[in-house]
Design a protein around this motif. Structure first.
Motif, PDB file in Angstrom:
ATOM      1  N   ILE A 558       0.850  -1.198   0.000  1.00  0.00           N
ATOM      2  CA  ILE A 558       0.000   0.000   0.000  1.00  0.00           C
ATOM      3  C   ILE A 558       0.884   1.245   0.000  1.00  0.00           C
ATOM      4  N   TYR A 559       1.864   1.262   0.883  1.00  0.00           N
ATOM      5  CA  TYR A 559       2.794   2.391   0.923  1.00  0.00           C
ATOM      6  C   TYR A 559       3.632   2.442  -0.350  1.00  0.00           C
ATOM      7  N   PHE A 560       3.955   1.284  -0.885  1.00  0.00           N
ATOM      8  CA  PHE A 560       4.713   1.199  -2.135  1.00  0.00           C
ATOM      9  C   PHE A 560       3.981   1.932  -3.255  1.00  0.00           C
ATOM     10  N   PHE A 561       2.695   1.665  -3.392  1.00  0.00           N
ATOM     11  CA  PHE A 561       1.903   2.291  -4.449  1.00  0.00           C
ATOM     12  C   PHE A 561       1.731   3.788  -4.203  1.00  0.00           C
ATOM     13  N   LEU A 562       1.449   4.166  -2.948  1.00  0.00           N
ATOM     14  CA  LEU A 562       1.278   5.585  -2.638  1.00  0.00           C
ATOM     15  C   LEU A 562       2.576   6.363  -2.883  1.00  0.00           C
ATOM     16  N   TYR A 563       3.708   5.769  -2.537  1.00  0.00           N
ATOM     17  CA  TYR A 563       4.995   6.439  -2.778  1.00  0.00           C
ATOM     18  C   TYR A 563       5.243   6.610  -4.268  1.00  0.00           C
ATOM     19  N   SER A 564       4.811   5.633  -5.070  1.00  0.00           N
ATOM     20  CA  SER A 564       4.955   5.758  -6.518  1.00  0.00           C
ATOM     21  C   SER A 564       4.164   6.949  -7.036  1.00  0.00           C
ATOM     22  N   LEU A 565       2.955   7.151  -6.503  1.00  0.00           N
ATOM     23  CA  LEU A 565       2.151   8.304  -6.917  1.00  0.00           C
ATOM     24  C   LEU A 565       2.824   9.614  -6.502  1.00  0.00           C
ATOM     25  N   VAL A 566       3.391   9.627  -5.290  1.00  0.00           N
ATOM     26  CA  VAL A 566       4.108  10.826  -4.841  1.00  0.00           C
ATOM     27  C   VAL A 566       5.286  11.104  -5.765  1.00  0.00           C
ATOM     28  N   PHE A 567       5.999  10.057  -6.158  1.00  0.00           N
ATOM     29  CA  PHE A 567       7.134  10.211  -7.076  1.00  0.00           C
ATOM     30  C   PHE A 567       6.661  10.801  -8.402  1.00  0.00           C
ATOM     31  N   TYR A 568       5.526  10.371  -8.878  1.00  0.00           N
ATOM     32  CA  TYR A 568       5.013  10.861 -10.153  1.00  0.00           C
ATOM     33  C   TYR A 568       4.694  12.359 -10.088  1.00  0.00           C
ATOM     34  N   TYR A 569       4.027  12.770  -9.019  1.00  0.00           N
ATOM     35  CA  TYR A 569       3.593  14.167  -8.930  1.00  0.00           C
ATOM     36  C   TYR A 569       4.722  15.108  -8.520  1.00  0.00           C
ATOM     37  N   THR A 570       5.728  14.615  -7.825  1.00  0.00           N
ATOM     38  CA  THR A 570       6.800  15.496  -7.366  1.00  0.00           C
ATOM     39  C   THR A 570       8.044  15.435  -8.240  1.00  0.00           C
ATOM     40  N   ARG A 571       8.263  14.335  -8.959  1.00  0.00           N
ATOM     41  CA  ARG A 571       9.474  14.190  -9.763  1.00  0.00           C
ATOM     42  C   ARG A 571       9.206  14.230 -11.269  1.00  0.00           C
ATOM     43  N   LEU A 572       8.176  13.542 -11.713  1.00  0.00           N
ATOM     44  CA  LEU A 572       7.932  13.465 -13.147  1.00  0.00           C
ATOM     45  C   LEU A 572       7.163  14.676 -13.663  1.00  0.00           C
ATOM     46  N   ARG A 573       6.060  14.988 -13.012  1.00  0.00           N
ATOM     47  CA  ARG A 573       5.202  16.065 -13.514  1.00  0.00           C
ATOM     48  C   ARG A 573       5.663  17.444 -13.089  1.00  0.00           C
ATOM     49  N   ALA A 574       6.599  17.514 -12.152  1.00  0.00           N
ATOM     50  CA  ALA A 574       6.968  18.801 -11.553  1.00  0.00           C
ATOM     51  C   ALA A 574       7.441  19.794 -12.611  1.00  0.00           C
ATOM     52  N   GLY A 575       6.718  20.904 -12.736  1.00  0.00           N
ATOM     53  CA  GLY A 575       7.137  22.003 -13.600  1.00  0.00           C
ATOM     54  C   GLY A 575       7.004  21.760 -15.079  1.00  0.00           C
ATOM     55  N   MET A 576       6.381  20.661 -15.508  1.00  0.00           N
ATOM     56  CA  MET A 576       6.267  20.360 -16.925  1.00  0.00           C
ATOM     57  C   MET A 576       4.891  20.754 -17.443  1.00  0.00           C
ATOM     58  N   PRO A 577       4.828  21.482 -18.559  1.00  0.00           N
ATOM     59  CA  PRO A 577       3.530  21.827 -19.138  1.00  0.00           C
ATOM     60  C   PRO A 577       2.924  20.654 -19.899  1.00  0.00           C
ATOM     61  N   ASP A 578       1.617  20.629 -19.966  1.00  0.00           N
ATOM     62  CA  ASP A 578       0.887  19.664 -20.791  1.00  0.00           C
ATOM     63  C   ASP A 578       1.235  18.218 -20.440  1.00  0.00           C
ATOM     64  N   THR A 579       1.368  17.928 -19.149  1.00  0.00           N
ATOM     65  CA  THR A 579       1.595  16.540 -18.724  1.00  0.00           C
ATOM     66  C   THR A 579       0.418  16.014 -17.922  1.00  0.00           C
ATOM     67  N   ASN A 580      -0.720  16.672 -18.025  1.00  0.00           N
ATOM     68  CA  ASN A 580      -1.883  16.265 -17.245  1.00  0.00           C
ATOM     69  C   ASN A 580      -2.829  15.382 -18.043  1.00  0.00           C
ATOM     70  N   GLY A 581      -2.400  14.900 -19.207  1.00  0.00           N
ATOM     71  CA  GLY A 581      -3.272  14.084 -20.027  1.00  0.00           C
ATOM     72  C   GLY A 581      -3.599  12.755 -19.382  1.00  0.00           C
ATOM     73  N   LEU A 582      -4.660  12.136 -19.890  1.00  0.00           N
ATOM     74  CA  LEU A 582      -5.110  10.867 -19.334  1.00  0.00           C
ATOM     75  C   LEU A 582      -4.101   9.755 -19.571  1.00  0.00           C
ATOM     76  N   VAL A 583      -3.590   9.663 -20.800  1.00  0.00           N
ATOM     77  CA  VAL A 583      -2.728   8.530 -21.146  1.00  0.00           C
ATOM     78  C   VAL A 583      -1.418   8.525 -20.356  1.00  0.00           C
ATOM     79  N   PRO A 584      -0.683   9.659 -20.229  1.00  0.00           N
ATOM     80  CA  PRO A 584       0.540   9.620 -19.403  1.00  0.00           C
ATOM     81  C   PRO A 584       0.264   9.218 -17.959  1.00  0.00           C
ATOM     82  N   ALA A 585      -0.798   9.784 -17.368  1.00  0.00           N
ATOM     83  CA  ALA A 585      -1.119   9.434 -15.980  1.00  0.00           C
ATOM     84  C   ALA A 585      -1.536   7.977 -15.868  1.00  0.00           C
TER      85      ALA A 585
END
Length: 625
Positions: A558-585
Motif C-alpha cells: 500500500i505504501y509502495f503504491f502511494l509512494y509511486s504516486l508521490v514520485f510521479y507528482y513530485t518528480r515526473l510532472r513537476a514544472g512540466m507543461p501539458d503533462t496532465n493528459g489521461l494517457v501519461p497518468a
C-alpha cells in the motif's frame, strides 16, 4: 583449501557494490572504416510515453531503413532501433554535413513544439553506446565527466513559452587505440538550434546565427546537418566505458542500510521478548506435573493462543484460491531472487539492452514448476482433491490479472502511437512461451507436489469451529494492515527512489549488491512483523490467520503504491507543461499497479510462510491431554 574457499566466499559476500560485464566481444574499427550510427527513440523524464524516432513527423527519414532483431526486453521498454543516413568514418572528422532538408507541416511544427516543451530527448547508438549529454562533476579538480543518456531534441524558453528545434548536432566519438584497431569508449552529442533552410551547411562560427523557432502553427522549411569529431581518449579503457553513465551513490545506500539495520534490531528485540518471555512462560505451564483441572485453569488464566489448538490448523476459507495464489507468489519471489543474483554477478550489464526484462520473463516461465509444486502441496494439505484444477488455476490466476491490466494500458498506448505499446507479434510470443513452457512446467510441478504427503500438523482439528470473539480495534483490517506495512516500507523507501528513477527517468541501475542487502533486510522485517501481528491475532482468540498472514506480509505494498504516486507528482510532472493528459497518468498508474502487485506477491508469501512455520513450531511444543 576449504578455509581458503570459505574466506573467498566471505570476501565476495562483503562486496556489496555490484560490478558489470561490459560485453564478451569488443569490436575494433580500423581507420577509414564505416561506423554505423543507429537511431532508437525519443523519451522524456517527465512523460512516460516514448516514441520511435522515425515516427516523429519532423525528422529526416532514410529511403531504406534496416531494423535489427530486438529481444523481448528491448521491445517492452520501447526500443525501436533502426539504421540512419549519418555517415561516420573512423578517424575522419567532418566539419559539417547536410543530412536533409525537410518541410514541416503545421501539425509537425506543433508536434515538435509540444515534445520540446515536455523535455523529450533523442537516443542514438554507436557501438551499443547511447548518445550522451555531458556534465562535469562539481567540486572535481580534474573536471571529470558524467553522462546522461540521450540529448534534447530542442530547448524550451519557459518565460516566453517558445520552443527551439535542434537541427544541428556535433558528435564527439571517443576512442582508444588497441593494436591496429580502435575501440569506441564514448559517444557525446552537442545539439544546436540554427535557423537554416538553405539546404547547405551554416557557418557554425557566425555570431549572428538565430535559433529555429517551432510550435508556431505554420509550415517551416528546415535543413538538418551534423558534424563529427574523433577524439582519442587514453583515460578511459573499453572495459570501463560505461562508468561515466553509472552514477554512484554509495553513501546514500549505506545510510539506507544503516537505517534498516536499526529497524531490524528493534523488531528482533520485540520478537525475542515474545518468544523468550511470553511464549516460554506459557509453555512452562504444560511442563508442570499437574492434574487436568489445574491445567485447564492455568490455560484460561494465560494468553489465548493455546485455546485455539483445535482450530488454528483448520483449512482456510477459499483454500482453493489461496493455494494457487501462494504458488504463484513463490514463483514471483524465486524469479526476483534469480534476476537480482544474475545482476549482482554482473551478467545484466548496461550493454545488454533489455536484459533485465528479458531475464525476468524467462525466469518467470522456468519457475512455473516451483509454483505448481508449492500450490499442489498446500492444496492437498488443505484437503483438495482435484490437482488438475488447482494446477490450471495456478498457471492462469496471476498471469491473467497482469495481462488484463497490461492490455488495458496497451490499448491507450496504441492510440497514442507510443513505442511502449506491445506489438501484436510480442503478444503472440508471450502466449507461446506461456503455453509451451510455463503451463507444462506448472502442471508437472503440481503433479509432484500433490503426490507428496501433506504437511503433518502438530494438532488435530475440532469438528465444530470455535467462535471468534470481538477483536480489539487495532487488529481490525484497516488499522492492522497499515501498522504491519509501515516498518517494512521504512526499510526500502530510500532504495525505492533509485529503482523508480531507473524505471521512469532512464537512469542506469546496476548496484545490485545494495539491492541484495536491502532485500534480505526487507525479508527479515516482513517475516518478523508478520509473526508479531499473527501472535497478537492468536492471543485475541482469532484462529482464522491464513489470509491475514498473507495480507500482513503484503501490507507494505500500500505504501509502495502511494509512494509511486508521490514520485510521479513530485518528480515526473513537476514544472512540466501539458503533462496532465489521461494517457501519461494512466500509463504511470497502471505500470505502478503492476509493480505493486508483484511486490505484494513476494512479501505476502514471505509473511505467510513465516507465520505458518512459526505457528507449527509453537503448537508442536504444546502437549495437551
Amino acid at each position: 583449501m576449504r578455509s581458503l574457499c570459505v574466506l573467498t566466499l566471505c570476501t565476495l559476500a562483503a562486496t556489496v557494490r555490484a560490478f558489470y560485464i561490459p560485453s564478451l566481444s569488443p569490436q575494433a574499427f580500423a581507420p577509414g572504416t564505416r561506423v554505423p550510427l543507429q537511431v532508437n527513440r525519443v523519451f522524456s523524464e517527465h512523460v512516460p510515453l516514448p516514441y520511435a524516432y522515425y515516427d516523429l513527423p519532423f525528422v529526416c527519414t532514410p529511403h531504406e531503413i534496416h531494423r535489427p532483431w530486438l529481444n523481448i526486453g528491448e521491445v517492452l521498454r520501447g526500443d525501436r532501433i533502426a539504421s540512419s543516413d549519418y555517415e561516420l568514418t573512423m578517424g575522419r572528422n567532418t566539419t559539417c554535413q547536410v543530412l536533409c532538408t525537410k518541410t514541416l507541416s503545421r501539425a509537425a511544427n506543433e508536434e515538435a513544439g509540444r515534445l520540446i516543451a515536455q523535455d523529450y530527448m533523442a537516443e542514438w547508438l554507436v557501438d551499443k553506446l547511447p548518445s550522451a549529454t555531458v556534465y562535469l562533476r562539481p567540486l572535481d579538480k580534474q573536471r571529470s565527466k558524467t553522462y546522461d543518456p540521450g540529448f534534447r531534441i530542442g530547448d524550451y524558453d519557459a518565460s516566453l513559452k517558445r520552443a527551439y528545434l535542434n537541427n544541428h548536432v556535433t558528435l564527439h566519438i571517443l576512442y582508444e587505440t588497441h593494436g591496429t584497431g580502435r575501440r569506441i569508449v564514448g559517444f557525446e552529442a552537442y545539439p544546436r538550434s540554427i535557423k537554416n533552410s538553405s539546404g547547405k551547411c551554416p557557418d557554425l562560427d557566425s555570431p549572428t546565427l538565430e535559433p529555429l523557432l517551432v510550435g508556431t502553427n505554420e509550415e517551416t522549411l528546415v535543413t538538418y546537418s551534423y558534424s563529427v569529431r574523433w577524439i582519442e581518449d587514453s583515460t578511459v579503457h573499453w572495459a570501463h566505458r560505461w562508468d561515466r553513465y553509472l552514477r554512484t551513490t554509495a553513501q546514500v545506500h549505506w545510510y539506507a542500510i544503516f537505517n534498516s539495520f536499526i529497524i531490524i534490531l528493534l523488531l528482533s528485540g520485540v520478537v525475542a521478548v515474545i518468544l523468550m518471555r511470553m511464549l516460554n512462560r506459557d509453555l512452562a505451564i504444560f511442563a508442570r506435573d499437574v492434574n487436568e483441572e489445574e491445567l485447564r485453569d492455568d490455560i484460561e488464566e494465560t494468553s489465548g493462543w493455546k485455546l485455539l489448538h483445535g482450530d488454528v490448523f483448520r483449512a482456510p476459507e477459499y483454500g482453493g484460491l489461496l493455494a494457487p495464489l501462494l504458488g504463484t507468489t513463490v514463483q514471483v519471489m524465486y524469479t526476483a531472487i534469480a534476476t537480482v543474483v544474475l545482476g549482482t554477478l554482473g551478467i545484466l550489464s548496461p550493454s545488454y539492452r533489455g536484459g533485465l526484462l528479458t531475464t525476468g520473463i524467462v525466469m518467470f516461465m522456468l519457475m512455473g514448476s516451483a509454483s505448481g509444486y508449492y500450490s499442489g502441496h498446500l492444496y492437498r494439505t488443505w484437503g483438495g482433491k482435484n490437482w488438475f484444477k488447482n494446477a490450471l488455476m495456478t498457471a492462469i490466476l496471476v498471469p491473467l490479472l497482469l495481462v488484463a491490466i497490461e492490455m488495458v494500458l496497451n490499448a491507450f498506448l496504441w492510440y497514442r502511437s507510443s513505442s511502449a505499446a506491445m506489438p501484436f507479434s510480442t503478444l503472440v510470443l508471450l502466449f507461446v512461451l506461456w503455453t509451451f513452457i510455463e503451463l507444462p512446467l506448472t502442471m508437472l510441478g503440481a503433479w509432484f507436489g500433490f503426490r507428496r504427503q501433506p504437511y503433518s500438523e502438530p494438532m488435530r482439528t475440532n469438528a465444530i469451529p470455535r467462535p471468534v470473539p470481538p477483536q480489539p480495534k487495532y487488529l481490525g483490517w484497516p488499522i492492522s494492515i497499515l501498522l504491519a506495512g509501515s516498518l517494512p516500507f521504512s526499510v526500502i523507501f530510500i532504495e525505492m527512489f533509485y529503482v523508480l528513477k531507473s524505471i521512469w527517468q532512464d537512469a542506469f541501475y546496476y548496484e545490485y549488491g545494495f539491492t541484495v542487502i536491502i532485500g534480505v533486510i526487507l525479508a527479515v522485517t516482513v517475516c518478523e512483523t508478520t509473526v508479531i501481528m499473527v501472535w497478537l491475532l492468536l492471543n485475541s482468540g482469532h484462529h482464522k490467520w491464513w489470509w491475514r498472514s498473507f495480507a500482513y506480509g503484503a501490507s507494505s505494498s500500500i505504501y509502495f503504491f502511494l509512494y509511486s504516486l508521490v514520485f510521479y507528482y513530485t518528480r515526473l510532472r513537476a514544472g512540466m507543461p501539458d503533462t496532465n493528459g489521461l494517457v501519461p497518468a494512466l500509463t504511470f498508474v497502471l505500470h505502478s499497479l503492476l509493480f505493486t502487485i508483484v511486490y505484494a506477491l513476494c512479501t505476502g508469501s514471505m509473511g505467510f510462510f513465516a507465520a505458518y512455520f512459526f505457528i507449527r513450531r509453537i503448537y508442536s511444543m504444546v502437549k495437551l491431554s
